[in-house]
Design a protein around this motif. Structure first.
Motif, PDB file in Angstrom:
ATOM      1  N   LEU A 152      23.063   7.178   5.926  1.00 54.88           N
ATOM      2  CA  LEU A 152      23.107   6.587   7.204  1.00 54.88           C
ATOM      3  C   LEU A 152      23.203   4.985   7.051  1.00 54.88           C
ATOM      4  O   LEU A 152      24.221   4.182   7.569  1.00 54.88           O
ATOM      5  CB  LEU A 152      22.185   6.917   8.154  1.00 54.88           C
ATOM      6  N   LEU A 153      21.991   4.504   6.490  1.00 52.41           N
ATOM      7  CA  LEU A 153      22.042   3.264   6.460  1.00 52.41           C
ATOM      8  C   LEU A 153      23.134   2.360   5.622  1.00 52.41           C
ATOM      9  O   LEU A 153      23.459   1.431   5.991  1.00 52.41           O
ATOM     10  CB  LEU A 153      20.502   2.788   5.923  1.00 52.41           C
ATOM     11  N   GLY A 154      23.440   3.049   4.436  1.00 50.22           N
ATOM     12  CA  GLY A 154      24.143   2.584   3.658  1.00 50.22           C
ATOM     13  C   GLY A 154      25.485   2.399   4.124  1.00 50.22           C
ATOM     14  O   GLY A 154      26.355   1.417   3.796  1.00 50.22           O
TER      15      GLY A 154
ATOM     16  N   LEU B 276      12.526  16.607   8.588  1.00 50.38           N
ATOM     17  CA  LEU B 276      13.951  15.972   8.216  1.00 50.38           C
ATOM     18  C   LEU B 276      14.543  15.301   9.511  1.00 50.38           C
ATOM     19  O   LEU B 276      15.193  14.418   9.603  1.00 50.38           O
ATOM     20  CB  LEU B 276      14.625  16.976   7.691  1.00 50.38           C
ATOM     21  N   THR B 277      14.664  16.372  10.506  1.00 43.27           N
ATOM     22  CA  THR B 277      15.076  16.055  11.854  1.00 43.27           C
ATOM     23  C   THR B 277      14.539  14.796  12.522  1.00 43.27           C
ATOM     24  O   THR B 277      15.241  13.760  12.893  1.00 43.27           O
ATOM     25  CB  THR B 277      15.019  17.012  12.863  1.00 43.27           C
ATOM     26  N   GLU B 278      13.258  14.664  12.113  1.00 44.76           N
ATOM     27  CA  GLU B 278      12.455  13.404  12.683  1.00 44.76           C
ATOM     28  C   GLU B 278      12.856  12.246  11.818  1.00 44.76           C
ATOM     29  O   GLU B 278      12.994  11.132  12.343  1.00 44.76           O
ATOM     30  CB  GLU B 278      10.924  13.496  12.615  1.00 44.76           C
TER      31      GLU B 278
ATOM     32  N   PRO C 195      19.906  15.024  15.491  1.00 41.79           N
ATOM     33  CA  PRO C 195      19.078  14.188  15.493  1.00 41.79           C
ATOM     34  C   PRO C 195      19.505  12.630  15.823  1.00 41.79           C
ATOM     35  O   PRO C 195      18.973  11.754  16.590  1.00 41.79           O
ATOM     36  CB  PRO C 195      17.894  14.125  14.449  1.00 41.79           C
ATOM     37  N   VAL C 196      20.851  12.350  15.225  1.00 41.88           N
ATOM     38  CA  VAL C 196      21.128  11.080  15.284  1.00 41.88           C
ATOM     39  C   VAL C 196      21.847  10.755  16.699  1.00 41.88           C
ATOM     40  O   VAL C 196      21.793   9.873  17.317  1.00 41.88           O
ATOM     41  CB  VAL C 196      22.189  10.620  14.197  1.00 41.88           C
TER      42      VAL C 196
ATOM     43  N   PHE D  49      28.521   9.159  13.779  1.00 44.57           N
ATOM     44  CA  PHE D  49      27.826   9.889  12.759  1.00 44.57           C
ATOM     45  C   PHE D  49      27.324  11.057  12.825  1.00 44.57           C
ATOM     46  O   PHE D  49      27.406  12.081  11.858  1.00 44.57           O
ATOM     47  CB  PHE D  49      26.216   9.024  12.544  1.00 44.57           C
ATOM     48  N   TYR D  50      26.827  11.736  14.200  1.00 46.55           N
ATOM     49  CA  TYR D  50      26.639  12.901  14.435  1.00 46.55           C
ATOM     50  C   TYR D  50      28.107  13.488  14.794  1.00 46.55           C
ATOM     51  O   TYR D  50      28.239  14.773  14.188  1.00 46.55           O
ATOM     52  CB  TYR D  50      25.823  13.099  15.641  1.00 46.55           C
ATOM     53  N   SER D  51      28.765  13.173  15.761  1.00 44.68           N
ATOM     54  CA  SER D  51      30.018  13.796  16.315  1.00 44.68           C
ATOM     55  C   SER D  51      31.068  14.107  15.368  1.00 44.68           C
ATOM     56  O   SER D  51      31.939  15.264  15.480  1.00 44.68           O
ATOM     57  CB  SER D  51      30.501  12.843  17.296  1.00 44.68           C
ATOM     58  N   HIS D  52      31.109  13.416  14.092  1.00 49.27           N
ATOM     59  CA  HIS D  52      32.191  14.102  13.181  1.00 49.27           C
ATOM     60  C   HIS D  52      31.268  15.163  12.454  1.00 49.27           C
ATOM     61  O   HIS D  52      32.236  16.303  12.594  1.00 49.27           O
ATOM     62  CB  HIS D  52      32.590  12.927  12.224  1.00 49.27           C
ATOM     63  N   PRO D  53      30.433  15.123  11.836  1.00 48.78           N
ATOM     64  CA  PRO D  53      29.720  16.338  11.141  1.00 48.78           C
ATOM     65  C   PRO D  53      29.496  17.532  12.295  1.00 48.78           C
ATOM     66  O   PRO D  53      29.571  18.699  11.872  1.00 48.78           O
ATOM     67  CB  PRO D  53      28.350  15.911  10.913  1.00 48.78           C
ATOM     68  N   ALA D  54      29.616  17.186  13.579  1.00 45.44           N
ATOM     69  CA  ALA D  54      29.626  18.474  14.577  1.00 45.44           C
ATOM     70  C   ALA D  54      30.955  19.046  14.539  1.00 45.44           C
ATOM     71  O   ALA D  54      30.837  20.176  14.954  1.00 45.44           O
ATOM     72  CB  ALA D  54      29.280  17.534  15.991  1.00 45.44           C
ATOM     73  N   VAL D  55      31.979  18.434  14.096  1.00 47.19           N
ATOM     74  CA  VAL D  55      33.239  19.336  14.143  1.00 47.19           C
ATOM     75  C   VAL D  55      32.976  20.101  13.072  1.00 47.19           C
ATOM     76  O   VAL D  55      33.742  21.372  13.070  1.00 47.19           O
ATOM     77  CB  VAL D  55      34.560  18.415  14.243  1.00 47.19           C
ATOM     78  N   TYR D  56      32.336  19.912  12.023  1.00 49.89           N
ATOM     79  CA  TYR D  56      32.133  20.754  10.961  1.00 49.89           C
ATOM     80  C   TYR D  56      31.175  21.867  11.373  1.00 49.89           C
ATOM     81  O   TYR D  56      31.304  23.092  10.989  1.00 49.89           O
ATOM     82  CB  TYR D  56      31.730  20.272   9.627  1.00 49.89           C
TER      83      TYR D  56
END
Lengths: 101, 260, 541
Positions: free
Chosen positions: A80-82, B44-46, C213-214, C250-257
């Protein structure tokens, strides 16, 4: 079957180490290390977190799966950060962003 | 004290096992391991939850470093440092509580849990003091935000920059490359992140204290022994995680640039 | 021709009667049924909004509804379909039902958390629906700032909060599956004896747990900006709107997976069963699911090529997006190799599987066009994108869901549906789907932008084709709702294994016992060993 029971002395030692490291991080903040201030602060914080995870959270004595889970979390946080830095790091930081001039 | 009970299940098999064993598990060990892994997956989710805030912080800190440095200096190092010590102390007391549950010491478990909750409450009390201070100094974004620099607000015109530079040098501050208008905007970003990050952290602490109240009551009623203390351990994992978040929040928010 | 089969006297459906025995159940199978009903309702609602969209787009002028209302239609369609239908669909229905029997377990690791995930889904759904129906949201399901943070006057925060709540349902499902698959497998059920359906759900669960979570925190930031006046994304308060897009995608692309991986798992089960062959390259297919999950996390900015990311970042993400196509393509090749010289047949689930292979391939290939920087400049925000993702989400995920539902229906209910009507429905879905969405590739390439309620006259023919196709597709979806429900009472009793399929779930009665197995099975076979499974109860006439 009960899990591993750590001796009280270990907990006290880890606590003292955490307190010392806290003092160290505050102290380091008052020394001008330029760019390295941030790195030093993050390394100390990372080390403190490792102590908490390894000893207070018993990960040292936990299964391989638990250790793998912890590593996975750190890995994905790094992604995420990278990858954010891939974008933000390749844009100019020397000037203020245009919407703020 | 062993809590093994013998009973027949609905298929007529009699077997002895700990009353806390749920029937879709084969052994207490499997059940405990599942709980530990499950709790870590939740943590992990946190990590990723707070991670999003850290990502936003990272971007803006690099972009608006001077504003972050200025704003960070306005935070009380005393209260922040005290809170860090309090929270680390509460991690110690929590670890002791888990250990006492592991070794079947009912009263000690309850006492260490209560101590942990007290320390957590102290932390929250300090946060109230800090937040109140922010309201007083007009550092609350969206509410009354007004960034007045440590020195006087500059006079209008081109003398403004020179005057604030001179004042900055006089007070030992680094010369800033931002105009006051830019500072107003960018320090507001800092405080938006400050409140969101510490507010979310405080919310997690409140939830943690709530969980601990439930666990303390269970411990008081003798529900735990060396075979089964999983809820205490789960609460411990959660609480230590909340401590780790603060371990990072403290330098990131309070120690951006203290050496000027 | 068949022995007179009887429904098993004791099964999970008649083990306890009354509302409380369902609403307070810990049985993963009953929870799966409740999810099935819930997501079907959501699918119907999302479909209604799609009808509104296609009605408007049947004519070039924006004459059916006002622009603002149209915006609310496509937002509602997207929000409902993505968050309340597609993401839960296969995992919460088929995954919940089948993973314990497939691995030889009596239930998931955390049955009560499973039930809580259902409650959370209901709460999030009610919240979101209320907000959407009492005024609606007009930002698009992507909620871009600064419009969503400070511009829009609509119910952004309640809808966002509803999605936030529903996200926890997704996280808890994923958490449950991960722990279950790691720690509840029967003796002898090693990782490489697991059905590929289980591998697919394991990979999906990783994405659910690490990605959701993101978006949750992004929604929190949006809510505090909008509700408390904080500055995070709004330029007038010093914020960067592109930061929102980074966090959102960051979430919504993995969401399609999350949406496609389970369908890929279903596909492997269908292809092997109905060609009576073991899947070609089992371990490659298994690893490809995990690879897709992991790679899926490093490609998100391909949604942002024209948003203001740096050229360097664009090149990096374009390259990474090409690489994620590799494990996906690997699956398609391996399915084709499985079909080759297999004893293939054309039962309804397999019809969906055939359709899936073609449509998923087209969807995937067009994704590569979009990942190409130069092409994306032209195609971004056009109907080409809309067609691309509907080929994957509808031609892929929904057909996978329907194929799986038809395949495991006899196991879930103990009954068979009408093969005649189910085949007609499958064909209607395939024809209707292509008629709806293929013209959208063309109009998109011609430049028709998405999210507009009017368009140039010369594009009307293609749009009318698309709207006509939508009615055929709708009919195709309506038929299963009728014949599947009909089969519950009138369908022929199925018996334990009507397809002659491999897998532990087929070794039990249909419907299963509450505890799935009388005795814990001990696994000593590799998966998909078709020579060991007697096809004595094959249902086809």
């Amino acid at each position: 079957m009960s899990g591993h029971v750590s001796p009280i002395s270990l907990y006290i030692t880890i606590f003292m180490a955490l307190m010392v490291l806290t003092v160290a991080t505050v102290g380091a903040a008052f020394v001008d290390l330029g760019q390295f201030n941030f790195l030093v602060a993050m390394i100390i914080a990372g080390f403190k977190a490792t102590l908490v995870i390894w000893y207070f959270m018993h990960v040292k004595y936990a299964s391989k799966l638990t250790k793998l889970t912890v590593a996975t979390g750190i890995f994905f946080l790094a992604i995420l950060l990278g990858l954010f830095l891939v974008d933000y790091g390749s844009k100019a930081f020397t000037q203020m962003p245009p919407f703020l001039s | 004290m062993s809590n093994v009970a013998a009973h027949a299940d609905d298929r007529g098999h009699a077997h002895a096992h700990h009353p806390a064993l749920q029937h879709h598990f084969d052994t207490m060990a499997q059940q405990k391991e599942a709980a530990v892994v499950g709790m870590w997956v939740f943590l992990l989710t946190e990590i990723l939850f707070f991670g999003g805030l850290f990502a936003a912080y990272m971007v803006y800190r690099i972009w608006y470093f001077d504003a972050f440095a200025e704003a960070s200096r306005s935070l009380s190092l005393f209260w922040g440092g005290l809170n860090t010590a309090v929270l680390i102390g509460s991690s110690l007391t929590m670890a002791m509580a888990v250990r006492c549950a592991q070794t079947n010491k009912r009263t000690a478990t309850v006492n260490w849990l209560i101590l942990t909750m007290i320390l957590g409450a102290v932390f929250l009390g300090v946060k109230v003091i800090e937040y109140a201070d922010k309201f007083e100094h007009h550092h609350v974004p969206g509410y009354n935000f007004q960034w007045a620099a440590a020195h006087e607000a500059p006079a209008a015109g081109e003398h403004a920059v020179a005057a604030s530079e001179g004042a900055a040098a006089a007070e030992g501050h680094r010369e800033l490359s931002l105009t006051p208008a830019q500072l107003q905007l960018t320090t507001q970003i800092y405080f938006s992140l400050y409140f969101t990050m510490t507010g979310l952290h405080a919310l997690h602490m409140i939830i943690g204290i709530g969980i601990m109240l439930v666990i303390t009551r269970m411990a008081y009623k003798g529900k735990f022994d060396q075979e089964y203390y999983t809820p205490v351990e789960m609460a411990g994992l959660y609480w230590h995680f909340v401590d780790i978040v603060w371990i990072f929040l403290f330098p990131l928010l309070y120690l951006v640039e203290r050496h000027v | 021709m068949l022995d007179q089969l009887k429904m098993p006297a004791r099964n999970y459906l008649n083990n306890g009667h009354g509302l409380a025995s369902w609403l307070l159940t810990k049985d993963h199978k009953r929870i799966a049924i409740m999810y099935l009903i819930s997501i079907s309702v959501m699918f119907f609602l999302g479909g209604l909004f799609a009808v509104g969209i296609r009605l408007e787009l049947a004519t070039p002028a924006g004459d059916f509804v006002q622009a603002g209302t149209y915006n609310k239609f496509f937002t509602a369609h997207g929000v409902i379909m993505v968050f309340f239908f597609l993401i839960p669909s296969i995992p919460a229905v088929l995954g919940n039902f089948l993973i314990p029997p497939m691995i030889g377990a009596k239930d998931l690791a955390f049955p009560r958390i499973n039930l809580i995930s259902l409650y959370i889904y209901w709460i999030g759904g009610v919240f979101t629906l209320y907000a959407m129906l009492s005024g609606g949201v007009d930002t698009g399901w992507t909620f871009y700032t600064p419009y969503s943070a400070t511009g829009s006057n609509s119910n952004v925060v309640p809808v966002a909060l509803g999605i936030f709540i529903a996200g926890f349902s997704s996280i808890l499902t994923g958490l449950n599956f991960i722990v279950t698959i790691h720690r509840m497998r029967a003796p002898g059920m090693t990782w490489f004896r697991l059905p590929l359906f289980v591998w697919a759900h394991y990979a999906t669960s990783l994405v659910q747990v690490l990605g959701t979570p993101v978006i949750a925190i992004t929604i929190v930031m949006l809510a505090v900006e909008r509700g408390l006046g904080f500055g995070i994304f709004d330029p007038s308060r010093g914020g960067d709107p592109v930061l929102f897009q980074h966090l959102f995608w960051f979430y919504s692309h993995p969401a399609v997976y999350i949406m496609i991986l389970p369908a890929l798992g279903v596909q492997s089960e269908l292809i092997s069963t109905f060609s009576r062959k073991t899947i070609f390259g089992y371990s490659f297919v298994a690893f490809s699911s995990v690879a897709i999950a992991v790679f899926g996390f490093i490609v998100w900015a391909h949604h942002m090529f024209v948003s203001g990311i740096s050229t360097y970042a664009a090149m990096v993400f374009s390259f990474l997006s090409f690489s994620v196509a590799i494990p996906s393509a690997l699956k398609v090749f391996n399915w084709a190799a499985t079909l080759y010289k297999g004893a293939i047949s054309f039962e309804t689930p397999m019809l969906y599987a055939y359709g899936f292979m073609g449509l998923f391939t087209i969807g995937g290939l067009t994704g590569l066009f979009l990942a190409t920087l130069g092409m994306d400049i032209h195609l971004h925000d056009t109907y080409f994108v809309v067609a691309h993702f509907h080929y994957i989400m509808v031609g892929g995920a929904i057909m996978g869901y329907l194929g799986g539902l038809h395949f495991w229906w006899p196991k879930i209910t103990g009954r068979m549906y009408s093969e005649f009507f189910s085949r007609i429905a499958a064909i209607l879905v395939f024809v209707g789907f292509n008629l709806t969405f293929f013209p959208q590739f063309v109009v998109g390439y011609l430049g028709m932008p998405r999210r507009y309620h009017s368009y140039p006259d010369e594009m009307q023919v293609l749009n009318v084709l698309s709207s006509a196709g939508a009615s055929v597709l709708g009919l195709g979806y309506l038929l299963p709702a009728i014949y599947l429900v009909w089969s519950l009472k009138k369908g022929e009793v199925a018996g334990p294994n009507p397809w002659g399929a491999s897998g532990l779930e087929w070794q039990t009665q249909s419907p299963p016992l509450t505890e799935n197995f009388v005795e814990v099975p001990i696994v000593d076979r590799e998966p998909y060993e078709y020579e060991h499974v007697a096809a004595k109860e094959k249902h086809l006439v």
